[in-house]
Motif scaffolding. Structure first.
Motif, short mmCIF file in Angstrom:
data_model
loop_
_atom_site.label_atom_id
_atom_site.label_comp_id
_atom_site.label_asym_id
_atom_site.label_seq_id
_atom_site.Cartn_x
_atom_site.Cartn_y
_atom_site.Cartn_z
N ALA A 37 0.80 -1.04 -0.11
CA ALA A 37 0.01 -0.08 0.22
C ALA A 37 0.76 1.12 0.12
O ALA A 37 0.49 2.33 -0.51
CB ALA A 37 -1.01 0.06 1.29
N THR A 40 2.48 1.59 -3.90
CA THR A 40 1.60 1.82 -4.99
C THR A 40 0.46 2.92 -4.38
O THR A 40 -0.28 3.35 -5.46
CB THR A 40 0.70 0.60 -5.14
OG1 THR A 40 -0.06 0.30 -4.10
CG2 THR A 40 1.49 -0.55 -5.54
N PHE A 41 0.46 3.37 -3.25
CA PHE A 41 -0.34 4.42 -2.74
C PHE A 41 -1.82 4.06 -2.92
O PHE A 41 -2.74 4.76 -3.34
CB PHE A 41 -0.15 5.82 -3.39
CG PHE A 41 1.15 6.32 -3.10
CD1 PHE A 41 1.52 6.93 -2.13
CD2 PHE A 41 2.16 6.21 -4.06
CE1 PHE A 41 2.72 7.36 -1.60
CE2 PHE A 41 3.41 6.99 -3.90
CZ PHE A 41 3.67 7.20 -2.58
N GLU A 42 -2.04 2.66 -2.99
CA GLU A 42 -3.48 2.01 -3.03
C GLU A 42 -3.68 1.11 -2.04
O GLU A 42 -2.90 0.46 -1.75
CB GLU A 42 -3.85 1.45 -4.30
CG GLU A 42 -3.77 2.45 -5.56
CD GLU A 42 -3.95 1.72 -6.94
OE1 GLU A 42 -4.79 0.58 -6.63
OE2 GLU A 42 -3.69 2.17 -7.97
N PRO A 43 -4.48 1.46 -0.94
CA PRO A 43 -4.65 0.66 0.26
C PRO A 43 -5.04 -0.94 -0.14
O PRO A 43 -4.53 -1.79 0.79
CB PRO A 43 -5.67 1.19 1.08
CG PRO A 43 -6.47 1.81 0.06
CD PRO A 43 -5.55 2.38 -0.76
N GLY A 44 -5.55 -1.05 -1.08
CA GLY A 44 -5.95 -2.62 -1.65
C GLY A 44 -6.68 -3.20 -0.37
O GLY A 44 -7.44 -2.58 0.18
#
Length: 172
Positions: A37, A40-44
């Motif tokens: 996270a 990629t700066f996406e928490p997923g």
């Protein structure tokens, strides 16, 4: 046959498995998700996995408490209290005895300071600190089992009632 050794073994295995699963999930799975996270700066799935970690921790607390209570063993109570107390007090112990302040050497001897630091930094790598929460559950469960064992009345073995010999048959 007394089943206490078996119950004590089960309670010990429950503690080892609960701590191992919590540490693996917290310091392995969650840390990897947190790293992904962050890159990629996406928490997923991170937030879902944190919820699962809380559920695993709560299940571990319940399993530890039930296993300790079910064992009815003073030895299990003492073991749970000792290990749980160690885990609960580990952060404070490390920062009090194993770290130096302003470049001063730690108050504890080097091998003890190193061992305490290694234990702490291994267990503190988790995201939610579930091992320390399970340590608190072990401490409370252990104290409850010790209290139960000390308050329980001592039961003397009940003697079998004597049986009368069979009546002799009279000659006819």
């Amino acid at each position: 046959m007394d089943s206490r050794p078996g119950k004590s073994l089960v309670a010990t295995l429950v503690a080892v498995v609960a701590l191992a699963i919590a540490h693996w999930f917290d310091a392995g799975v969650l840390l990897e998700a947190q790293y992904r996270a962050g890159t990629t700066f996406e928490p997923g799935p991170l937030f879902y996995l944190i919820s699962v970690a809380h559920l695993i921790t709560a299940a571990g607390v319940v399993a530890l408490a039930l296993a300790a209570w079910w064992s009815r063993s003073l030895l299990v109570g003492v073991g749970y209290a000792a290990v749980g107390g160690f885990l609960v007090l580990l952060p404070a112990t490390v920062w009090e005895f194993a770290t130096g302040v302003n470049g001063a050497p730690p108050p504890a001897p080097e091998p003890i300071a190193t061992a305490l630091g290694n234990w702490y930094f291994t267990l503190a790598t988790g995201v939610t600190g579930s091992v320390f929460t399970l340590g608190a559950a072990m401490l409370i469960s252990g104290l409850a089992v010790i209290g139960r064992a000390l308050r329980a009345p001592r039961r003397e073995p009940v003697a079998e009632p004597a049986t009368a010999p069979p009546p002799e048959s009279e000659p006819a």
